[in-house]
Design an enzyme around this catalytic site. Sequence first.
Site, PDB file in Angstrom:
ATOM      1  N   HIS A   1       1.097   5.927   0.056  1.00  0.00           N
ATOM      2  CA  HIS A   1       1.210   6.952   1.096  1.00  0.00           C
ATOM      3  C   HIS A   1       2.070   8.137   0.627  1.00  0.00           C
ATOM      4  O   HIS A   1       1.556   9.202   0.407  1.00  0.00           O
ATOM      5  CB  HIS A   1       1.742   6.408   2.436  1.00  0.00           C
ATOM      6  CG  HIS A   1       0.906   5.306   2.999  1.00  0.00           C
ATOM      7  ND1 HIS A   1      -0.431   5.470   3.249  1.00  0.00           N
ATOM      8  CD2 HIS A   1       1.209   4.013   3.325  1.00  0.00           C
ATOM      9  CE1 HIS A   1      -0.933   4.336   3.729  1.00  0.00           C
ATOM     10  NE2 HIS A   1       0.040   3.429   3.776  1.00  0.00           N
TER      11      HIS A   1
ATOM     12  N   ASP B   1      -7.017   1.213   2.108  1.00  0.00           N
ATOM     13  CA  ASP B   1      -5.938   0.721   2.969  1.00  0.00           C
ATOM     14  C   ASP B   1      -6.433  -0.074   4.167  1.00  0.00           C
ATOM     15  O   ASP B   1      -6.767  -1.243   4.053  1.00  0.00           O
ATOM     16  CB  ASP B   1      -5.060   1.917   3.382  1.00  0.00           C
ATOM     17  CG  ASP B   1      -3.761   1.493   4.060  1.00  0.00           C
ATOM     18  OD1 ASP B   1      -3.482   0.285   4.106  1.00  0.00           O
ATOM     19  OD2 ASP B   1      -3.026   2.378   4.537  1.00  0.00           O
TER      20      ASP B   1
HETATM   21 ZN    ZN Z   1      -0.959  -0.512   3.392  1.00  0.00          ZN
END
Ligand code: ZN
Length: 424
Positions: free
Chosen positions: A254, A303
């Site tokens: 991220h 993800d």
């Molecule tokens: Zn994750």
Amino acid sequence: VRYWCEQAWLGGPEPEPGVLLEVEGDRITAVTPGAPPEGERLPGLTLPGLANAHSHAFQRALRGRTHAGTGTFWTWREQMYELAATLDAERYRPLARAAFAEMLLAGITVVGEFHYVHGEGMEEAVLAAAAEAGIRITLLDTCYLHGGLERFRDASAEAWAERTATLMQKGSDPFCTRDGATARIGAAAHSVRAVGPEALRVVADVARERSWPLHAHVSEQPAENDEARERHGATPTELLDRAGALDDRFTAVHATHLTPSDVALLGHARVCLCPTTERDLADGIGPARALRDAGASLALGSDSQAVIDLFEEARAVELDERLASGERGRHAPEDLLSAATAGGYDSLGWPEGGRLRAGALADFTTIALDSVRLAGTDNAVPAAVFAAAAPDVRHVVVGGRVVVRDGAHVELDVPRELAEAIPR
Ligand SMILES: [Zn+2]
């Protein structure tokens, strides 16, 4: 085995026409551009296999169930916990196999499974699922000490180190690191919320001793930064730096909410962006261009499996940043393709993959150029990045073995497997 690619991407801004790939066992032995057709023909554009550097396979069962809701990342997390609580190895194996098979249909040849749904037989279930689907995997076994569900937690970083050491020993067939194997083990620290500063150092040391890649969720949400500053007087990136974690084996997942000094620190490491999840969870837009300028290498991940499409992830890096910056052309198409391929392989501890060159792993993906999305293109590289989609994937080879042929998995009825596994 010889494959003749109508076009292949060898790293530049344009594809090469007529590229012969020679494969022996699980390796590419020769790459010859401008070759006359021979062997198995691959019409379309052949790319190195796509790398999904950040996956939670079980979250495939959330698709379409959590995306219409209101709330924030933190309310979504409660729904995710409810699902995680119900999983056992017997139910997880077919679910993970179906999710991995969906990834193969999307041209993904290696997955980094960020695995914290621990429990009896769960690690083996994930590894077996990957082997059954035919995808290469790095099982990033995750240290999770505080918060979350009890099943996520190890008693201490030392207990995590001990547990994961036995995973390595279980690494006989099908998941050891010998030649020809398609699975490796890596480390993850869930986040600086879940792993405190001392434990973080232990995890980083163990990963280094074992030469494992190390991944962690970093600054996905502003609240995570606020909590780290309050408790430790430092940002998550600074805490990772103090733990000695930031080097080229480390991947920050991220990296959405960073200070300029965080960006500079992460210039020594790798960053995995997951834009389709980050927009679904209202996380924000990470500073991808600034990170690349600082020296960070980028990778991409599906993800939460809201979408499994690395082309969509790749273009989202550029397009989201256009919205945030008011500028176009922040990332060249070939740099985005590089993040979707070599960047991910490097991040997952397979530096010999993600490239079409002699000596590399024979992992590659061919997309059709006669689909409605891509017909008529004169340069398939930007066309692939800005217009291709998972359904354009025709042919996928992993470790020299054909796993997807003419758009279908060679062994599994993937929609049926998903339809059966998810309700269970
Ligand atoms: Zn994750």
